[in-house]
Every structure is written in C-alpha cells, then in structure tokens.
Design an enzyme around this catalytic site. Structure first.
Site, PDB file in Angstrom:
ATOM      1  N   GLU A 117      -2.837   6.181  12.562  1.00 25.98           N
ATOM      2  CA  GLU A 117      -3.427   5.079  13.420  1.00 25.98           C
ATOM      3  C   GLU A 117      -2.338   4.430  14.571  1.00 25.98           C
ATOM      4  OE1 GLU A 117      -6.447   4.303  12.894  1.00 25.98           O
ATOM      5  OE2 GLU A 117      -6.579   2.375  13.876  1.00 25.98           O
ATOM      6  N   ASP A 118      -1.232   4.164  14.062  1.00 28.50           N
ATOM      7  CA  ASP A 118      -0.539   3.453  14.932  1.00 28.50           C
ATOM      8  C   ASP A 118       0.524   4.412  15.807  1.00 28.50           C
ATOM      9  OD1 ASP A 118      -1.387   0.886  14.634  1.00 28.50           O
ATOM     10  OD2 ASP A 118      -0.483   0.898  12.625  1.00 28.50           O
ATOM     11  N   ASP A 140       0.479  -2.987   1.548  1.00 25.77           N
ATOM     12  CA  ASP A 140       0.457  -3.264   3.100  1.00 25.77           C
ATOM     13  C   ASP A 140       0.246  -4.511   3.297  1.00 25.77           C
ATOM     14  OD1 ASP A 140      -0.148  -2.495   6.101  1.00 25.77           O
ATOM     15  OD2 ASP A 140      -1.955  -2.706   5.187  1.00 25.77           O
ATOM     16  N   HIS A 198       8.013  -2.539   8.600  1.00 28.35           N
ATOM     17  CA  HIS A 198       6.701  -2.799   8.125  1.00 28.35           C
ATOM     18  C   HIS A 198       6.468  -1.615   6.857  1.00 28.35           C
ATOM     19  CE1 HIS A 198       2.855  -3.482   6.798  1.00 28.35           C
ATOM     20  NE2 HIS A 198       2.153  -2.290   7.409  1.00 28.35           N
ATOM     21  N   ASP A 200      -0.295 -26.211 -18.456  1.00 31.95           N
ATOM     22  CA  ASP A 200       0.102 -24.914 -18.418  1.00 31.95           C
ATOM     23  C   ASP A 200       0.875 -24.669 -16.730  1.00 31.95           C
ATOM     24  OD1 ASP A 200      -2.165 -24.509 -16.678  1.00 31.95           O
ATOM     25  OD2 ASP A 200      -2.430 -22.629 -17.445  1.00 31.95           O
ATOM     26  N   HIS A 234       1.877   5.236   6.042  1.00 36.16           N
ATOM     27  CA  HIS A 234       0.509   4.927   6.125  1.00 36.16           C
ATOM     28  C   HIS A 234      -0.135   4.503   7.525  1.00 36.16           C
ATOM     29  CE1 HIS A 234       1.672   0.488   5.817  1.00 36.16           C
ATOM     30  NE2 HIS A 234       0.455   0.523   6.432  1.00 36.16           N
TER      31      HIS A 234
HETATM   32 MN    MN Z   1       0.128  -1.062   7.967  1.00 36.03          MN
END
Ligand code: MN
Length: 500
Positions: free
Chosen positions: A75-76, A137, A47, A258, A71
């Site tokens: 958090e993770d 993300d 990811h 279009d 990133h």
């Molecule tokens: Mn993420």
C-alpha cells in the site's frame, strides 16, 4: 527505534528458520520504506518495527510478525505483490493483502452502524492473524495519534473505540482492548479523561493500601493450607473502563470497588475455589458480588473468580482468583491459543466454533459480556442448532465457512441496518435473517424501492424491503433460491411440519 535484536530477544523459543524469516522481513521493510516518513517526522520504518513488537507482545507466531513488518509495503511503499510473493510466499502475501483491504473499509455514519460494521470487518479479514496485525498496527497508530493532523484525530479515535476495541474485547484480548480504549479516550472526552485520571490516581492509592493489608493476611492463611500462590499483583482498572462504570453509577466513585483489585494466581481450579473459601472465612463478602466465571465463563472466554469483601476496617476490596492458563487467556485471548498457529485459519470444529463464537455479537463494556445477565444471542443459538443438524464435521465447517468467510454481500434494511449475507443470497435469505416469521410469510421484495423477484441475488449496498402476507407459506422451490444454512433449515422445517 526497535532493533531486530530486540524483536527476536522477546521470544526465546523461535527456531533458526523463524528468526531468519523475521530478519528477512525486517531488512526488506527497512529498504522498502527508506524514503518515507511518519507525520511525526520519524522514519516510517519505526511504525513497522513497533507493530512487530506489539505482535510479539500478543504472542503472535513468526509468520505473523514477519507479515506485520511487511504490512504496508504494498500500500505505502508500492512494492509489487508478485515480488512479495516470490520472496515471502503466498501466505504472507495473503496476510498483507488482508490488512490492506481492512484499511480500505470506510466507516461512514459510524455512530449508527458501528455495531453492524464490525462484522463486515471480520468477514473481510477472513483470518484471525489479519485481525491481530490490524490491532497491532492500530495500537501503534493510536500511540502516535498526537502527530496526526488535528482534524483526523477524533475520527480515528472514534473508530478505535467503536470498531477495534470491541473486536479485541470479543477476541478476549483484554490487554489490547484496554490499551486501545485508554489511548482513544482523551481524544473523545478530554475533560472526562482528566477527571477520571485524577480520581483513579487518588483512589487507587487508598485502594492499594487496603489491598496490601488484605494480601499479607491472605498469604499467611493460604500458606497454612498449603495452597501455592504462583503470582499475586494488583491490577489497576483501565481508565475508559472505569469511566464506563462511573457513568453507570452517576460518577459516584464510592460505588466502584475495583479501581484496584488483588489478583491471585494459583495452580489449579480446585485451589481457586479453596482460596475463595478461605477469603470468605476471613472477610465477609458483599452479597451479590461473588462471580464465578469459572463455572460460567464470559462469552469471550474470560474465566476467573471475583469476590468483593468488607475488610473489617471500613473498606471494601475486590479479589480475583484464577489459574495461569485462565490468566493467559484473559490477557491474550485467541492469541493465546496455539491452534491458529498450527493451522492458520480454520482448524477443528471445536476450535472453529470457539473462535467464530467470539466474533459476533459485540458488546461495548466488559460488564455486558457477563453471560449471566445477557441472553444467549440468537445467532449463537443458530450455530449450536446448526451443529446438531449436521452429522459430518466437514460439512459443518463447509457450511460455516460459506456462511461466515466466503465472499459476502452487505445489504441494508430500510432503516439502514447492515445485514451481511453470503454472495448469491436472495431476498429469501434476507427475510429469514431478520426473523423466521418474516421469512415464512415472505410474499415479495423491493430492492432500492423497486419491486423485485424474491429469488434475485442481492448486491452490495442494496436496500431491501420485505413484503409479507399471512397467506403465504414457504415452498420447496424456495430451497433452490436460498443460500444461507439458516434459511434452508427453516424452510425445511416448515415443509416437514406441513407434510405431517
Ligand atoms: Mn500501518
């Protein structure tokens, strides 16, 4: 899996230090997420590399790409902010923090509030690079949405459609906007998605046959006139954007010209107009379909000439003409500007204005962005007035920063609309942000149903009701109890006209 080499290879212009930074972030993230998996069962680290790759596609700078790789480490992967700071510095920690905060914003009752909730999101982000990482993300999360538990899918798709795609659009990132919408589309309207996809497949084939003929003829003619074509291709309309258009025309595909359009990139603006002239000399244009977005760019900065012509053998096609700078801008938007890379967030007044002016308001379809048929929104007028009022650019930026980027409070009208104000704002600011007449005649306020003084600082989540009276007029004292530039300016002008 995307390897480090693949990320670095995408951009040849990185310096040794920049490559080193990305490599360090790559290795750190790999280690940090070692034991984690995605819903799909693949390593979580995938990811991060996909997010980084999306960022490179967006033309992000090295620091942003590194922050993209990192990133989720706090958090993770539960890494300590201090450790990240020691290894990567304050700026990268700031970017990661920003992305983490955005992830915590909750969008309940989204259908109703989507419009007003994009603004808190941007205020929370504070830095354009945080939004770029969040979009990169989200793009990968959407690409892998099928692996997420079914009950969550629709909510995530909806959030993408109502919050993130419009933000990408507002920032002029046409590519990201189109991708996000098309990825969300099947989860929101599965049947329509299939229907539109089939329609597009069938129609774009016919369309391209017509366009190929037109293109051949046009190229010959342009060569005669010594106009150099840098690039020409067919752009196929994104599915969701086609769906939106079809809805407007009662799903009648014959009215959409279009689905595929011929796109011609020439060297300069004067060649754009010459090319348009040559096209109209060859084929008759459809009245009312010539759009000069060079003279009048869309609010998100989009520039191009569009025309729709009768080809003479019964078909109708659209042609778009632009320079390569305009093309870059249309595909990447703010990400195409080099300024944010040099300064991070807030650089010169012009730049500030141009990127702030991209933030709000948001429109959902690209047609709504057409400046020619949309009135200039009030807040935009406010900003230009605000700019005239202040002589010193530093002061202007300070005001702007305070108004838009400092800590905000988000409060509600009795109907549930979100109003966002700078911290310390009072019912006076609230009243003026609704309407200047409501501000001028403010006589009292209720907060959460209880009478309150009009100079009480508001708190997040307050429901504010304004009481007005024709007899009341703004007084000098109000100046001390107001925070926003808007309220203060209006109060001053009332005071001035009273003194005359
Ligand atoms: Mn993420």
């Amino acid at each position: 899996m995307v390897t480090l080499g693949e990320i670095l290879k995408q951009r040849s212009s990185w310096s040794k230090e920049e490559e080193k930074l990305i490599e360090k972030a790559y290795n750190y993230a790999q280690k940090a997420h070692e034991d984690e998996e995605r819903f799909s069962g693949e390593p979580y680290f995938n990811h991060l590399t996909e997010t980084a790759k999306n960022l490179v596609d967006l033309d992000a700078d090295a620091m942003t790409v590194a922050a993209g790789l990192l990133h989720d480490v706090i958090e993770d992967a539960k890494m300590k902010p201090n450790e990240v700071r020691k290894l990567f510095g304050d700026e990268i920690l700031f970017l990661i923090d920003g992305v983490t905060k955005l992830g915590k914003l909750r969008y309940r009752g989204m259908e109703r509030h989507a419009e007003s909730l994009r603004k808190p999101l941007i205020a929370t982000a504070k830095d354009i690079r945080v939004i770029m990482i969040k979009l990169a993300d989200r793009l990968h999360n959407m690409q892998t949405l099928e692996h997420v538990p079914a009950r969550k899918r629709k909510r995530i798709a909806q959030e993408t459609l109502q919050i993130y795609a419009p933000i990408a659009n507002r920032l002029g990132m046409g590519q990201v906007k189109g991708k996000l919408e098309d990825l969300a589309f099947p989860y929101i309207h599965p049947k329509k998605y299939k229907e539109v996809k089939e329609l597009r497949q069938k129609k774009s084939k016919e369309n391209i046959e017509d366009l190929t003929k037109v293109s051949k003829r046009l190229k010959k003619e342009l060569a005669k006139e010594k106009i150099r074509i840098l690039k020409s291709d067919y752009r196929i309309k994104h599915l969701y954007s086609l769906f939106k258009k079809l809805e407007k025309y009662d799903m009648n595909i014959e009215r959409v010209y279009d689905i595929a359009a011929l796109r011609i990139i020439v060297e300069n603006v004067s060649d754009c107009y010459k090319t348009l002239g040559i096209i109209h000399g060859l084929w008759k244009p459809l009245p009312g379909r010539i759009k000069d977005y060079i003279a009048s760019p869309k609010i998100n900065g989009y520039q191009s000439l569009h025309t729709t012509v009768f080809t003479g053998d019964g078909s109708i096609v659209e042609i778009q003409i632009r320079t390569s700078e305009m093309h870059e801008e249309a595909e990447y938007g703010v990400a195409a500007h080099s300024t944010y890379k040099e300064h991070g967030s807030i650089p010169k007044v012009d730049e500030t204005l141009s990127w702030v002016s991209k933030l709000i308001p948001f429109y959902n379809s690209e047609d709504d962005l057409d400046k020619n048929d949309t009135e200039t929104p009030d807040w935009l007028k406010e900003i230009s007035v605000l700019q005239q009022d202040v002589e010193k650019p530093e002061e202007f930026i300070k005001n702007l920063k305070e108004d838009f980027f400092e800590d905000r409070v988000f409060v509600f009208t009795p109907k549930g609309d979100v109003i966002d104000l700078p911290k310390g704002a009072t019912p006076i600011d609230f009243a003026y942000s609704i309407h200047s007449e409501i501000g001028n005649h403010l006589s009292g306020a209720k907060i959460d149903g209880k009478l309150s003084s009009i100079d009480k600082p508001l708190e997040n989540g307050d429901i504010v009701e304004i009481i007005t009276s024709k007899k009341v007029m703004a007084t000098r004292k109000w100046l001390e109890s107001s925070k926003t530039t808007l309220a203060r300016r209006k109060i001053k002008s009332v005071l001035q006209s009273n003194e005359k």
